[in-house]
Design a protein around this motif. Structure first.
Motif, mmCIF file in Angstrom:
data_model
loop_
_atom_site.group_PDB
_atom_site.id
_atom_site.type_symbol
_atom_site.label_atom_id
_atom_site.label_comp_id
_atom_site.label_asym_id
_atom_site.label_seq_id
_atom_site.Cartn_x
_atom_site.Cartn_y
_atom_site.Cartn_z
ATOM 1 N N TYR A 59 3.149 74.104 -64.713
ATOM 2 C CA TYR A 59 1.730 74.473 -64.729
ATOM 3 C C TYR A 59 1.683 75.934 -64.330
ATOM 4 O O TYR A 59 2.400 76.359 -63.433
ATOM 5 C CB TYR A 59 0.927 73.631 -63.732
ATOM 6 N N ASN A 60 0.838 76.709 -65.005
ATOM 7 C CA ASN A 60 0.730 78.103 -64.582
ATOM 8 C C ASN A 60 -0.712 78.568 -64.570
ATOM 9 O O ASN A 60 -1.570 78.008 -65.245
ATOM 10 C CB ASN A 60 1.632 79.032 -65.400
ATOM 11 N N GLN A 61 -0.935 79.569 -63.726
ATOM 12 C CA GLN A 61 -2.219 80.244 -63.633
ATOM 13 C C GLN A 61 -1.925 81.734 -63.777
ATOM 14 O O GLN A 61 -1.016 82.250 -63.131
ATOM 15 C CB GLN A 61 -2.884 79.987 -62.295
ATOM 16 N N LYS A 92 -0.586 74.179 -69.053
ATOM 17 C CA LYS A 92 0.454 73.213 -68.700
ATOM 18 C C LYS A 92 1.477 73.273 -69.822
ATOM 19 O O LYS A 92 1.159 73.684 -70.948
ATOM 20 C CB LYS A 92 -0.114 71.803 -68.537
ATOM 21 N N GLU A 119 -5.355 78.852 -67.193
ATOM 22 C CA GLU A 119 -4.558 77.735 -66.700
ATOM 23 C C GLU A 119 -3.890 77.061 -67.884
ATOM 24 O O GLU A 119 -4.539 76.757 -68.882
ATOM 25 C CB GLU A 119 -5.434 76.722 -65.957
#
Length: 185
Positions: A36-38, A103, A101
């Motif tokens: 997961y990244n932001q 995934k 955001e």
């Protein structure tokens, strides 16, 4: 492969990226790491390549720009997915005004969590995208069969980095890398 971190494992860099390595799943006998990244507006990794892995990103919230080297820039919105194939030089960024955001997954998992943890730590230590020169040279040299960055000139990768690594070994700069996983050839 033994993973050096417990899952989930979150890393961040001072350039506006946060990645959580969520877990490892088995898919058709291959270990796949879910992530997961932001990403802050305007931020994202530079052109890079995973020689041994495929990467998939699905936008959960926000707008993601991406580009495969030699192709035009493209935009994805919530619910849309891109897959970057092995050996495909690519980049992505937050093309919106809110936090992006995503995934996704990396398959096979290999050493990506270790490599990026080291790169992000180096960037944080130095306070700049290039990172600490000794750490960056070590990681880019050790894992050159797995990962690369387009913006680093070939002369630096082939000559300067190996010399920097030798000097770093002589100066005892790499104790924190003693448990570094072996690169995949």
């Amino acid at each position: 492969m033994k993973y050096p971190f417990a899952f989930p494992h979150t890393i961040s860099n001072p350039m506006g990226e946060l990645i959580t390595f969520h877990d490892i799943e088995e898919e058709d006998g291959v270990k796949k790491m879910t992530v997961y990244n932001q990403v802050q507006p305007g931020s994202g990794p530079p052109f890079h390549v995973h020689y041994k892995q495929e990467e998939s990103l699905t936008v959960v919230k926000g707008v993601m720009g991406y580009q495969i080297d030699g192709q035009e820039e493209k935009i994805l919105e919530a619910g849309e997915t891109v897959i970057f194939h092995r050996g495909q030089m690519h980049r992505f960024w937050n093309a919106g005004s809110e936090i992006l955001e995503c995934k996704g997954w990396i398959k096979p998992a290999n050493s990506l969590d270790y490599f990026l943890s080291g790169i992000y730590s180096s960037m944080s230590k130095a306070g700049k995208p290039e990172g600490d020169p000794f750490d960056s040279a070590f990681l880019m040299t050790r894992y050159k069969s797995e990962y690369d960055l387009k913006e680093i000139p070939a002369f630096v990768k082939k000559v300067i980095f190996p010399i920097t690594v030798l000097i770093g070994k002589f100066l005892g700069k790499y104790g924190h890398f003693k448990d570094a996983p072996k690169p995949i050839k």
